[in-house]
Design a protein around this motif. Structure first.
Motif, short mmCIF file in Angstrom:
data_model
loop_
_atom_site.label_atom_id
_atom_site.label_comp_id
_atom_site.label_asym_id
_atom_site.label_seq_id
_atom_site.Cartn_x
_atom_site.Cartn_y
_atom_site.Cartn_z
N GLU A 198 0.81 -1.22 0.00
CA GLU A 198 0.00 0.00 0.00
C GLU A 198 0.85 1.27 0.00
O GLU A 198 0.35 2.36 -0.30
N ARG A 199 2.13 1.16 0.31
CA ARG A 199 3.03 2.31 0.32
C ARG A 199 4.05 2.25 -0.81
O ARG A 199 5.02 3.00 -0.82
N PHE A 200 3.77 1.42 -1.81
CA PHE A 200 4.82 1.15 -2.78
C PHE A 200 5.06 2.31 -3.74
O PHE A 200 6.16 2.45 -4.27
N GLU A 201 4.07 3.13 -3.99
CA GLU A 201 4.33 4.29 -4.84
C GLU A 201 5.37 5.20 -4.20
O GLU A 201 6.20 5.80 -4.89
N ALA A 202 5.34 5.32 -2.88
CA ALA A 202 6.36 6.10 -2.19
C ALA A 202 7.72 5.42 -2.27
O ALA A 202 8.76 6.08 -2.40
N VAL A 203 7.72 4.10 -2.23
CA VAL A 203 8.98 3.34 -2.36
C VAL A 203 9.64 3.64 -3.71
O VAL A 203 10.86 3.78 -3.80
N LEU A 204 8.84 3.76 -4.76
CA LEU A 204 9.37 4.01 -6.09
C LEU A 204 10.10 5.35 -6.18
O LEU A 204 10.91 5.56 -7.09
N GLN A 205 9.83 6.24 -5.26
CA GLN A 205 10.44 7.58 -5.29
C GLN A 205 11.65 7.69 -4.36
O GLN A 205 12.26 8.77 -4.27
N LEU A 206 12.02 6.62 -3.68
CA LEU A 206 13.14 6.68 -2.75
C LEU A 206 14.46 6.93 -3.48
O LEU A 206 14.66 6.47 -4.59
N ARG A 258 11.46 5.26 7.51
CA ARG A 258 10.50 6.17 8.14
C ARG A 258 10.82 7.63 7.85
O ARG A 258 9.93 8.49 7.84
N ALA A 259 12.09 7.93 7.62
CA ALA A 259 12.48 9.30 7.31
C ALA A 259 11.85 9.80 6.02
O ALA A 259 11.76 11.02 5.80
N PHE A 260 11.39 8.87 5.19
CA PHE A 260 10.70 9.23 3.94
C PHE A 260 9.19 9.00 4.06
O PHE A 260 8.50 8.84 3.06
N ASP A 261 8.71 8.99 5.29
CA ASP A 261 7.28 8.87 5.58
C ASP A 261 6.71 7.54 5.10
O ASP A 261 5.56 7.47 4.67
N ILE A 262 7.53 6.50 5.15
CA ILE A 262 7.06 5.14 4.84
C ILE A 262 7.12 4.36 6.15
O ILE A 262 8.20 3.96 6.59
N GLU A 263 5.98 4.18 6.76
CA GLU A 263 5.87 3.58 8.09
C GLU A 263 5.26 2.20 7.96
O GLU A 263 4.11 2.05 7.54
#
Length: 280
Positions: A198-206, A258-263
């Protein structure tokens, strides 16, 4: 709509990622006949033709016992394939996300939650190949993201490959009347896969690098099993301690993620969320 390639899209993680990302990207989910991950030249040609913006490498040979018995096969799948993908992604400018494993920490003598910078000396073939794959992937494609995933599970979903992990083993032990032996000297996260997908779109931007990507867990494995069994309403004797417990620490510190708001939370909170998701 940007193109996103998922390797292993018929697998446990890849299938759930494909379902979670459908409609947000133009998905490329080639089978082995279309994309042979053991053919570096074929990988490069496929990426040049398809030009994906993102490549998520979820395919792996993840059975640690099988890898130990078949090290050459493990090297081909778990090391050389991601390296070839990294070279190909660098060639076309695609963002690469590769799944690594908490098994890279297996063998550490350090205590407490482990950061990505912890010194590592994996004790099994699978862990050694995963660690070396991280190094080679980042050398070939510095913008790549390597996710050290913990032991993941999900409840059965029709149409997807299933892996029920520790909750499934607990049910099996209760139904079979034989306690599941768990190690009171082992520390590791056990993660609901939905927390990551559910947080993978944010993962793609890491930014490129290595990230611990699993639930944190302050409990040992015996305590974790007991807590999960109680939440499932299973008998107290569903779990027991192993007879010859040996220390093992795979518990990960996820502060970097978590520093990239992925909890991704902790193991028991994730389990509760999983059960709520399925109305249990």
């Amino acid at each position: 709509m940007e193109k996103l390639l998922i390797t292993g899209a018929t697998g446990f993680v890849g299938g759930r990622l494909a379902r979670a990302l459908a409609g947000r990207y133009e998905l490329l989910t080639p089978g082995r006949a279309e994309l042979d991950l053991l053919d570096a030249g074929g990988i490069a040609r496929y990426l040049r033709a398809g030009r994906p913006a993102f490549v998520v490498h979820a395919a792996a040979l993840a059975d640690t016992g099988y890898c130990e018995a078949h090290p050459q096969e493990s090297e081909a799948v778990n090391l050389r394939a991601p390296e070839a993908l990294a070279v190909a992604c660098a060639g076309v400018g695609a963002k690469l996300v590769v799944f690594s494993s908490d098994q890279v920490y297996n063998g550490t003598e350090l205590a407490g939650p482990l950061p990505e910078t912890a010194p590592l000396a994996p004790v099994n073939v699978y862990g050694r190949h995963k660690l070396e794959a991280e190094r080679r992937v980042l050398a070939a494609c510095p913008g790549a993201v390597c996710l050290r995933a913990s032991w993941m599970y999900d409840l059965p979903v029709q149409g997807l490959k299933n892996s029920t992990g520790l909750p499934g083993r607990l049910y099996g032990a209760a139904l079979g009347g034989r306690p599941l032996a768990l190690n009171p000297l082992e520390w590791r996260g056990v993660s609901w896969v939905g927390g990551l997908t559910e947080r993978f779109e944010a993962v793609l931007q890491l930014p490129g690098g290595v990230y611990n990507a699993g639930a944190e867990n302050a409990l040992n494995s015996l305590e974790t099993g007991r807590a999960m069994a109680a939440r499932l309403g299973l008998p107290e004797n569903t779990v027991c301690a192993v007879r010859d417990p040996r220390p093992r620490n795979l518990a990960m510190d996820t502060a970097k993620l978590r520093a990239f708001d992925i909890e991704l939370g902790n193991t028991l909170d994730g389990f509760a969320r999983c059960l709520r998701e399925y109305g249990l």
